[in-house]
Design an enzyme around this catalytic site. Structure first.
Site, PDB file in Angstrom:
ATOM      1  N   THR A  49      23.757 -14.465  60.708  1.00 33.15           N
ATOM      2  CA  THR A  49      22.899 -14.310  59.541  1.00 33.15           C
ATOM      3  C   THR A  49      21.583 -14.519  59.772  1.00 33.15           C
ATOM      4  OG1 THR A  49      22.774 -16.952  58.808  1.00 33.15           O
ATOM      5  CG2 THR A  49      24.947 -15.846  58.387  1.00 33.15           C
ATOM      6  N   CYS A  50      20.666 -14.520  58.939  1.00 38.08           N
ATOM      7  CA  CYS A  50      19.299 -14.708  58.955  1.00 38.08           C
ATOM      8  C   CYS A  50      18.962 -15.864  59.627  1.00 38.08           C
ATOM      9  CB  CYS A  50      18.326 -14.325  58.226  1.00 38.08           C
ATOM     10  SG  CYS A  50      18.744 -15.646  56.566  1.00 38.08           S
ATOM     11  N   ASN A  51      19.668 -17.096  59.622  1.00 38.10           N
ATOM     12  CA  ASN A  51      19.373 -18.373  60.203  1.00 38.10           C
ATOM     13  C   ASN A  51      20.159 -18.821  61.272  1.00 38.10           C
ATOM     14  OD1 ASN A  51      17.154 -18.950  58.336  1.00 38.10           O
ATOM     15  ND2 ASN A  51      18.423 -19.608  56.733  1.00 38.10           N
ATOM     16  N   GLY A 194       3.851 -10.598  44.997  1.00 37.87           N
ATOM     17  CA  GLY A 194       4.131 -11.572  46.096  1.00 37.87           C
ATOM     18  C   GLY A 194       5.397 -11.664  46.523  1.00 37.87           C
ATOM     19  N   GLU A 195       5.799 -12.173  47.408  1.00 40.73           N
ATOM     20  CA  GLU A 195       7.314 -12.323  47.986  1.00 40.73           C
ATOM     21  C   GLU A 195       7.896 -13.404  47.008  1.00 40.73           C
ATOM     22  OE1 GLU A 195       7.552 -13.684  51.918  1.00 40.73           O
ATOM     23  OE2 GLU A 195       6.355 -12.063  52.895  1.00 40.73           O
TER      24      GLU A 195
END
Length: 424
Positions: A49-51, A194-195
């Protein structure tokens, strides 16, 4: 018997390292096939995963399971890296520690945002891919099925998943849902690019929002964000009209002064005919004059309001943590006991069967020598042989059970097989 993992996460490695070790779906499938070819007797599941990137491996025979260094080399060679570059970023867990870690991950207790729901789906997806590619086996099947059960228990028996603590999720779940019962017919206006605004919109899309408009002083940025979230970009000069039409407004510009004052909002308010308006001001400094929130039907929340709710939710989650951790500990102990039983069961059965065979042969020989005996005497002699065998077997079996309580008793198990010449 061995169950282990090697990997990295947001706890141990910066995003630059995690990015270099991450696997796409196709890469994960290729990597599992590669592992199966290198270690044909080992099972494997790859969670990416991304983490986090974690490789779980297991084998009935511990000697056939890849070592720590072999897995480091595998990750490095797959991603065309030098093993020295990644060695310090990788952690290792074995046995009970690996099982507990998997349960914590699946239950989202090891996540960057504790209680987030995505990780369970990602763990299940990784497990499904391992099964689809025949990389999973009896040990990983048992471990990952148990992990899914643990995650369900944590979700249903605690409130740790029910308290959102990211600003976008709180904005939608704790604030917007308190005003609107449904979102399918609502118009969303995003001001800026913005994000955090984009992430908030994605939560709203999950709730059913379909009508989204983006405005930005820079037309190209408005078009870019609109394309990413399937929205419509409109010119900045149309902002008053769009505010009059909107049901939800998310503002995230980088303006130094408010882009909407109370004075400018007066005609917009009249054009709305007191329809409810939910406004999220996620900008710092604020985009919207706080006085706009005083108008009838307007619900204006700043990032400070959302942070306060996030902090409150985080404190509530922290109260639930001990309860969730007890579930993980209980389930880990339960799984290790089942694993120990799985390891010792066949050996105990073979030992008892072998002892029973010897007992039966010797009892038959004795009874034949003794000749004519009444049934009562034969039964008493048979019971004496049973008691003798049970007493002889009790100490080694008791030692085996005692050692199994702390994990699979591999050493004692092998010694028992050799001493009694038990064949697999």
């Amino acid at each position: 018997m061995k169950f282990q993992l090697i990997g990295c996460s947001h706890h141990t490695a910066p995003v630059e390292v995690r990015e270099r070790l991450a696997f796409s779906g196709d890469q994960a499938q290729t990597a599992l096939a590669d592992l199966r070819q290198r270690f044909p007797a080992a099972e494997s599941v790859l969670v990416s995963t991304c983490n986090r990137v974690e490789v779980y491996t297991a084998a009935e025979d511990a000697a056939l399971c890849p070592t720590h260094h072999q897995l480091v080399e595998f990750l490095a060679s797959f991603h065309q890296l030098d093993a020295v570059e990644i060695f310090d970023a990788l952690f290792e867990r074995t046995g009970e520690d690996a099982v507990r870690h998997l349960f914590l991950v699946a239950s989202s207790l090891d996540s960057m945002v504790v209680g987030e729901a995505q990780i369970l789906a990602q763990v299940k997806q990784a497990y499904d891919l391992a099964r689809l590619t025949n990389s999973a086996g009896p040990l990983t099947n048992a471990a990952f099925q148990a992990a899914l059960r643990v995650a369900k228990r944590v979700a249903t028996e605690t409130a740790i998943n029910q308290r959102r603590i990211s600003i976008p999720s709180v904005a939608v779940a704790d604030f917007a849902k308190a005003i609107f019962e449904r979102f399918e017919d609502k118009r969303v206006l995003v001001i800026g690019a913005g994000e955090m605004g984009e992430e908030t919109v994605r939560y709203l899309i999950d709730e059913g929002v379909r009508k989204i408009t983006v405005v930005n002083r820079h037309w190209e940025r408005a078009q870019r964000l609109a394309a990413q979230i399937t929205a419509i970009a409109q010119p900045w000069d149309d902002l008053p009209r769009l505010l009059a039409e909107a049901d939800l407004v998310i503002s995230t510009t980088g303006a130094a002064e408010p882009i909407l004052t109370a004075e400018a909002f007066v005609p917009i308010h009249h054009a709305r005919h007191q329809r409810s308006l939910f406004m999220l001001d996620l900008a710092v400094p604020r985009d919207i004059d706080p006085a706009v929130g005083d108008f009838l039907g307007v619900y204006l929340y700043s990032i400070d309001d959302l942070k306060a709710a996030c902090d409150a939710n985080r404190r509530e989650r922290e109260k639930e943590w001990p309860k969730a951790e007890r579930i993980v500990d209980d389930e880990t102990a339960r799984f290790m006991a089942e694993l120990a039983h799985r390891a010792t069961g066949p050996t105990i059965q073979r030992l008892k069967a072998q002892a029973d065979e010897v007992k039966t042969d010797e009892l038959r020989r004795l009874l034949n020598k003794l000749g004519d005996l009444d049934e009562r005497s034969r039964c008493e002699i048979g019971r004496s042989f049973d008691r003798l065998v049970n007493k002889l077997l009790h100490p080694p079996l008791e030692s085996l059970r005692d050692e199994a309580e702390s994990g699979p008793p591999d050493g004692l198990l092998e010694a028992l097989k050799r001493l009694f010449q038990l064949r697999d």
